[in-house]
Design an enzyme around this catalytic site. Structure first.
Site, PDB file in Angstrom:
ATOM      1  N   MET A  80      -4.395  -7.500  -6.527  1.00  0.00           N
ATOM      2  CA  MET A  80      -3.917  -8.647  -7.296  1.00  0.00           C
ATOM      3  C   MET A  80      -5.037  -9.533  -7.836  1.00  0.00           C
ATOM      4  O   MET A  80      -4.958 -10.751  -7.756  1.00  0.00           O
ATOM      5  CB  MET A  80      -2.945  -9.485  -6.436  1.00  0.00           C
ATOM      6  CG  MET A  80      -1.741  -8.703  -5.931  1.00  0.00           C
ATOM      7  SD  MET A  80      -0.809  -7.909  -7.255  1.00  0.00           S
ATOM      8  CE  MET A  80      -0.011  -9.352  -7.921  1.00  0.00           C
ATOM      9  N   ARG A  81      -6.065  -8.909  -8.357  1.00  0.00           N
ATOM     10  CA  ARG A  81      -7.159  -9.683  -8.947  1.00  0.00           C
ATOM     11  C   ARG A  81      -7.572  -9.039 -10.259  1.00  0.00           C
ATOM     12  O   ARG A  81      -7.610  -7.814 -10.374  1.00  0.00           O
ATOM     13  CB  ARG A  81      -8.378  -9.692  -8.014  1.00  0.00           C
ATOM     14  CG  ARG A  81      -8.144 -10.348  -6.677  1.00  0.00           C
ATOM     15  CD  ARG A  81      -9.384 -10.200  -5.799  1.00  0.00           C
ATOM     16  NE  ARG A  81     -10.532 -10.901  -6.357  1.00  0.00           N
ATOM     17  CZ  ARG A  81     -10.812 -12.172  -6.129  1.00  0.00           C
ATOM     18  NH1 ARG A  81     -10.038 -12.900  -5.353  1.00  0.00           N
ATOM     19  NH2 ARG A  81     -11.876 -12.740  -6.662  1.00  0.00           N
ATOM     20  N   LEU A  82      -7.910  -9.892 -11.207  1.00  0.00           N
ATOM     21  CA  LEU A  82      -8.421  -9.403 -12.488  1.00  0.00           C
ATOM     22  C   LEU A  82      -9.911  -9.105 -12.294  1.00  0.00           C
ATOM     23  O   LEU A  82     -10.641  -9.934 -11.764  1.00  0.00           O
ATOM     24  CB  LEU A  82      -8.212 -10.494 -13.541  1.00  0.00           C
ATOM     25  CG  LEU A  82      -8.351 -10.098 -15.002  1.00  0.00           C
ATOM     26  CD1 LEU A  82      -7.341  -9.009 -15.362  1.00  0.00           C
ATOM     27  CD2 LEU A  82      -8.128 -11.328 -15.884  1.00  0.00           C
ATOM     28  N   ASN A 131      -5.703   1.993 -12.923  1.00  0.00           N
ATOM     29  CA  ASN A 131      -4.694   1.065 -12.384  1.00  0.00           C
ATOM     30  C   ASN A 131      -3.316   1.675 -12.593  1.00  0.00           C
ATOM     31  O   ASN A 131      -3.121   2.471 -13.520  1.00  0.00           O
ATOM     32  CB  ASN A 131      -4.785  -0.274 -13.126  1.00  0.00           C
ATOM     33  CG  ASN A 131      -3.806  -1.297 -12.575  1.00  0.00           C
ATOM     34  OD1 ASN A 131      -3.624  -1.402 -11.357  1.00  0.00           O
ATOM     35  ND2 ASN A 131      -3.158  -2.040 -13.461  1.00  0.00           N
ATOM     36  N   ASN A 169       1.500   3.000  -2.660  1.00  0.00           N
ATOM     37  CA  ASN A 169       0.772   3.914  -3.549  1.00  0.00           C
ATOM     38  C   ASN A 169      -0.434   4.515  -2.826  1.00  0.00           C
ATOM     39  O   ASN A 169      -0.725   5.699  -2.981  1.00  0.00           O
ATOM     40  CB  ASN A 169       0.336   3.208  -4.832  1.00  0.00           C
ATOM     41  CG  ASN A 169       1.460   3.153  -5.848  1.00  0.00           C
ATOM     42  OD1 ASN A 169       1.766   4.145  -6.503  1.00  0.00           O
ATOM     43  ND2 ASN A 169       2.114   1.997  -5.957  1.00  0.00           N
ATOM     44  N   HIS A 189       0.625   0.494 -13.266  1.00  0.00           N
ATOM     45  CA  HIS A 189       1.382  -0.689 -13.666  1.00  0.00           C
ATOM     46  C   HIS A 189       2.872  -0.337 -13.766  1.00  0.00           C
ATOM     47  O   HIS A 189       3.213   0.713 -14.331  1.00  0.00           O
ATOM     48  CB  HIS A 189       0.857  -1.203 -15.018  1.00  0.00           C
ATOM     49  CG  HIS A 189       1.552  -2.448 -15.462  1.00  0.00           C
ATOM     50  ND1 HIS A 189       1.252  -3.688 -14.930  1.00  0.00           N
ATOM     51  CD2 HIS A 189       2.567  -2.642 -16.334  1.00  0.00           C
ATOM     52  CE1 HIS A 189       2.042  -4.586 -15.475  1.00  0.00           C
ATOM     53  NE2 HIS A 189       2.859  -3.983 -16.323  1.00  0.00           N
ATOM     54  N   GLY A 231       0.788  -1.236   0.000  1.00  0.00           N
ATOM     55  CA  GLY A 231       0.000   0.000   0.000  1.00  0.00           C
ATOM     56  C   GLY A 231       0.816   1.279   0.000  1.00  0.00           C
ATOM     57  O   GLY A 231       0.366   2.307   0.498  1.00  0.00           O
TER      58      GLY A 231
HETATM   59  C1  GRF Z   1       3.131  -1.287  -7.730  1.00  0.00           C
HETATM   60  O1  GRF Z   1       4.415  -1.530  -8.234  1.00  0.00           O
HETATM   61  C2  GRF Z   1       2.137  -1.191  -8.855  1.00  0.00           C
HETATM   62  O2  GRF Z   1       2.701  -0.759 -10.040  1.00  0.00           O
HETATM   63  C3  GRF Z   1       1.653  -2.615  -9.010  1.00  0.00           C
HETATM   64  O3  GRF Z   1       1.646  -3.131  -7.705  1.00  0.00           O
HETATM   65  C4  GRF Z   1       2.590  -2.446  -6.905  1.00  0.00           C
HETATM   66  C5  GRF Z   1       1.890  -2.000  -5.661  1.00  0.00           C
HETATM   67  O4  GRF Z   1       2.767  -1.496  -4.702  1.00  0.00           O
HETATM   68  N1  GRF Z   1       0.374  -2.636  -9.666  1.00  0.00           N
HETATM   69  P1  GRF Z   1       2.235  -0.878  -3.351  1.00  0.00           P
HETATM   70  O5  GRF Z   1       1.383  -1.927  -2.649  1.00  0.00           O
HETATM   71  O6  GRF Z   1       1.442   0.343  -3.679  1.00  0.00           O
HETATM   72  O7  GRF Z   1       3.464  -0.554  -2.570  1.00  0.00           O
END
Ligand code: GRF
Length: 201
Positions: free
Chosen positions: A90-92, A107, A14, A109, A12
């Protein structure tokens, strides 16, 4: 002010960057809800620490993806959410979820899409030997990391990089890029035409 939900499965960082940006007034919106599919996700603790509503929603063993997504959509509607930001979720998502919040799900990436979609974007880039990679914020459609691109930032790969050092620099870039994209959405400055996402004044 838009109401944002962040969905996260892991650390988390981000989410933290988004919450900090909201507190600084750099995002014209509020994080009204954080949902995780992992009970122990650090993301939930980060939200709680800042007094943000945080829910663990268990995927369950039966019923499949759509049933889970229906429960999430119901929760998002109940909380009057305008924007769903996936941050290491982590889910589609099922077509049902994507259609319920069409062009309202973002999202982040860790590569310059369309290069290296899917899991392990950083490992893939390093193994391929590219000299520049980066991160992408995009709207979510029914494909895997295929939706319209909102913002991208390049990160150079250096010779001594390991997956960890490269991912660290990409993360730093993500923490700038994601709040910026979210703020643009909140200020209604994003317009999507086909695959192209424009920033309007
Ligand atoms: C990030 O690298 C993002 O690009 C990917 O998952 C990671 C999440 O990191 N989708 P965090 O949980 O926000 O530290």
């Amino acid at each position: 002010m838009k109401r944002i939900a962040v969905l996260a499965s892991g650390r988390g960082t981000n989410l933290e960057a988004i919450l900090e940006a909201v507190e600084r007034g750099d995002i014209f919106g509020e994080v009204a809800l954080v949902i995780s599919d992992q009970e122990q996700a650090q993301a939930l603790q980060r939200a709680e620490r800042r007094g943000v509503k945080a829910l663990f929603m268990a995927p369950g063993n039966n019923g499949g993806r759509e049933q889970y997504d229906r429960a999430i959509v119901e929760q998002l509607k109940e909380d009057r959410i305008d924007l769903v930001a996936l941050a290491g979720f982590m889910r589609l998502l099922s077509p049902y979820f994507v259609n319920a919040f069409s062009m309202q799900i973002m999202n982040i990436h860790p590569s310059l899409l369309p290069a290296f979609p899917g899991l392990d974007g950083v490992e893939q880039a390093l193994a391929y030997g590219v000299k520049v990679t980066g991160c992408t914020v995009h709207f979510v459609d029914e494909g895997l990391d295929t939706g319209p691109i909102i913002l991208q930032e390049a990160v150079p790969v250096i010779q001594q990089d390991s997956v960890e050092t490269l991912h660290q620099r990409i993360h730093a870039s993500e923490h700038r890029l994601y709040p910026t994209a979210i703020d643009l959405f909140c200020r209604e400055k994003l317009k999507v035409e086909g695959r192209r996402c424009m920033i309007i004044d």
